[in-house]
Every structure is written in C-alpha cells, then in structure tokens.
Design an enzyme around this catalytic site. Structure first.
Site, short mmCIF file in Angstrom:
data_model
loop_
_atom_site.label_atom_id
_atom_site.label_comp_id
_atom_site.label_asym_id
_atom_site.label_seq_id
_atom_site.Cartn_x
_atom_site.Cartn_y
_atom_site.Cartn_z
N ASP A 1 0.81 -1.21 0.00
CA ASP A 1 0.00 0.00 0.00
C ASP A 1 0.85 1.27 0.00
O ASP A 1 2.08 1.22 -0.03
CB ASP A 1 -1.04 -0.02 1.13
CG ASP A 1 -0.46 0.18 2.52
OD1 ASP A 1 0.67 0.70 2.63
OD2 ASP A 1 -1.15 -0.15 3.50
N ARG A 2 0.19 2.40 0.06
CA ARG A 2 0.90 3.68 -0.06
C ARG A 2 1.29 4.27 1.29
O ARG A 2 2.12 5.17 1.35
CB ARG A 2 0.04 4.70 -0.80
CG ARG A 2 -1.25 5.09 -0.08
CD ARG A 2 -1.86 6.36 -0.69
NE ARG A 2 -2.29 6.16 -2.04
CZ ARG A 2 -3.49 5.73 -2.40
NH1 ARG A 2 -4.37 5.40 -1.47
NH2 ARG A 2 -3.81 5.60 -3.66
#
Length: 363
Positions: A83-84
C-alpha cells in the site's frame, strides 16, 4: 451478523494489556520489506528491479512504469502488492529490452535500489512473505507489556485475520460485495467486482477464526478439519481430532478455514458444522460464492524473528509474516486498539493474496 469490518467484533488471542499508541505518524514509521522466494540470477531476458516507494500503491507504480517506459501491463511481473501508507521495498520485473530506458523513469518517492536479470518473469505470489518494522508512538512506558504479548504470540501463534485493508473505506466493501455475489450490484468493472466479493469471503473467514477463539478451538482440531503441517506445508483431513489435537497444541499443525468458492469443497463433520453456523449468521450458503474460485487459508500463523525495541515515546517492533498475512493482526494484539481503523484503504486493486486473484500484503 454485520459485514462491516470492526476489530471489536473479532476476538483477540492474548489476555495481556494493550500498549495503546499511534501508528503511521510518518511514512518511515511503517516499513515493509518483501521477502522473495528467489533472487535474480544475474542473466536472462527479464530485468528485476528492487524498488523502494513512499506514497504510492504498487498498482500506481506499475501504471507509471508502463506509461513512462512503454512496457505493456501484461509484461510486468509483480509478486505482491503493497500500500501507499508506508515505506515499502519490493521486486518488479519487466522485459530486459527496456533496461536502457530506466534512466528516463522518474517518480517522486520511488527509488530503484537494484537492477538484475533473471530467466523468468516474476510471478504473482513468488514471495515468502514480508518483514515489517513498525514504530508505535504515544505509548511511553508500555514496551514491557508489548514484549510480554509478543512473547505469547511467539509461542501460541497469531490469529490469521484479514486486516481492515481488505474491507475498504469505512469497512463497507463486504456489504457491496454481497450485492455482487447476489447479482444485485450495478458495478461493471470486473476487477472491482472480484475485490468486493472477496471481502465477503474475508468477513466469513474472520468470523470463523473469532468463533474458534471464543470456543477454545484456536489451537485444537475438529473432525473434518483440513489441517496444514507447519514444517512441510502438507494438508490432511482430520479424522480423529482427539489424536491430532496435541500436535496442534504444540504448533506442529494448524487448522485451515474455507474461502468459499466453486472449486473449494466445504469442510465436513464438526468443522463443517461450525463453518455452516458462521454462514448462517450472515444469512449465506456456500452456493452464493459460485462466482468465486475459492481457497483454503490457515486459521493460525507464526511470526519469524520477532523483536521489540523500547523507545522514549513507545517502541519499535519488527517481525516477518508469510505471504497473505496482515501485520495489523500482530499490532492489534500488541496495542489492543482499533488498529488502522477502516479508512486507510487503498485502491480496489491493491489487495492481499490469500485468494486466487491477488498476491501481496499491504500490512
């Protein structure tokens, strides 16, 4: 039974007090390092890139690689999705003929750490797992409590819950996913439909794990269970639960749960009855998952190389997990809070690999 994700609805394993605290105050507070199944050999027609990214999903990084270098999406190889909201390091492969264009690739927050060749394209799921290093802030004086919990998890194993990332903003994905499965959704994007319907599988699985914990069956086996050996990965049908449960208590084998689908046979006997009970709580039957392929998932997993370092305002914990498992399951046990409450969800294509459509763990 509510399909909306909530940690409060899922039984914790450890009875120790939680440390509390805050996660992800800064990107560097949550570091994810992919553990590859193999490393590039140094020769071949595929170029392996070891990339570090901050502030981007793997999907967005892949789109930028295709846009800037001209690589076709189908020619990119990705083992797992990250994910970011973290500093993440992972491998991505592309045809070696694009090596000369790497100097033109620029994306803020992304660094190419290493490039090497290999004989094959990197495949989905070609990773052992991920190593996490997580800073918990705002929990001064609780490192001792967290260490006691970590020690317990090392001995007992970890409930292999799907984390909140699987359930989207507000934890609502499974509700829309149920509409997809019942043919009631107006959504047409097949990737989004798969992701949403997989959230229903995840919700049912999570409830199964929680119910086994409630009934003292986390480290026990039931007749009809499909159990998995920790050392070899072999799976076998449990016919005599009383005879096999001591092995489960020692951590040598663990039960698996069903991610329902057309190619996965439901469990039978006592284990099957428990899973049907869970489906009944949601008002579901196995047949509603006919559009899904299905899979089996371990109820319990074990961390590797878990360490905890006290800090002035809390602690830093590090550990490795097998692919498809969520770091938030560890952190929930340590902190006893609503860890990563649904709201940090990434794009629908940034998911976890424990069923047939995905590979990776966002943490």
């Amino acid at each position: 039974m509510n399909l909306i994700f909530s940690w409060a609805a899922l039984r914790a394993l450890t009875p120790t007090p939680g440390s509390g605290g805050v996660l992800r105050s800064r990107p560097e507070d949550f570091v994810v390092e992919e553990r590859p199944t193999y490393l590039p050999s140094g020769s071949g027609d595929h170029l392996y890139l070891h990339l570090e990214k901050v502030g981007h999903t793997t999907a967005h990084l892949a789109r930028e690689l295709t846009r800037q270098l001209g690589v076709k999406t189908r020619d990119l190889g990705i083992a797992g999705l990250k994910d970011r909201h973290a500093v993440t390091r992972q491998w991505i492969s592309l045809p070696a003929k694009f090596e000369s264009r790497l100097g033109d690739f620029q994306l803020e927050g992304v660094r190419i750490l290493k490039a090497s060749r290999h004989t094959n394209k990197l495949g989905l799921g070609h990773l052992r797992g991920n190593r996490f290093t997580v800073r918990v802030r705002g929990a001064a004086g609780t490192a001792g409590q967290a260490q006691a919990t970590l020690d317990l998890l090392g001995r007992l194993g970890l409930p292999n819950y799907f984390g909140p990332q699987r359930f989207g903003l507000g934890g609502l994905n499974a509700e829309e996913g149920l509409k997809v499965l019942r043919g009631e959704s107006e959504l047409r994007d097949p990737q989004v439909r798969r992701f949403l319907s997989s959230s229903v599988q995840s919700a049912v699985f999570n409830r199964t794990v929680s119910l086994r914990l409630e009934r003292g069956l986390f480290d026990q086996l039931l007749s009809g269970d499909m159990a998995k050996k920790r050392d070899t990965g072999g799976v076998f049908l449990v016919e005599d639960a009383q005879a096999e449960s001591p092995r489960a208590e020692r951590g040598e084998v663990s039960a698996t749960g069903t991610l329902f689908g057309r190619k996965t046979k439901p469990l039978t006997l006592d284990a099957g009855a428990l899973e049907l009970e869970v489906l009944g709580e949601f008002g579901l039957t196995p047949e509603v998952f006919a559009s899904r392929k299905g899979d089996r998932r371990l109820i319990r997993i074990f961390m590797e190389d878990a360490q905890l370092q006290p800090e002035d305002d809390g602690y830093t914990v590090s550990f490795a997990l097998p692919k498809g498992s969520f770091a938030t399951s560890v952190l929930r046990e340590l902190m006893k809070t609503d860890v990563d409450a649904p709201g940090l969800a990434d794009d629908p294509d940034e998911t976890d690999p424990s069923d047939e459509d995905n590979a990776g763990d966002a943490g």
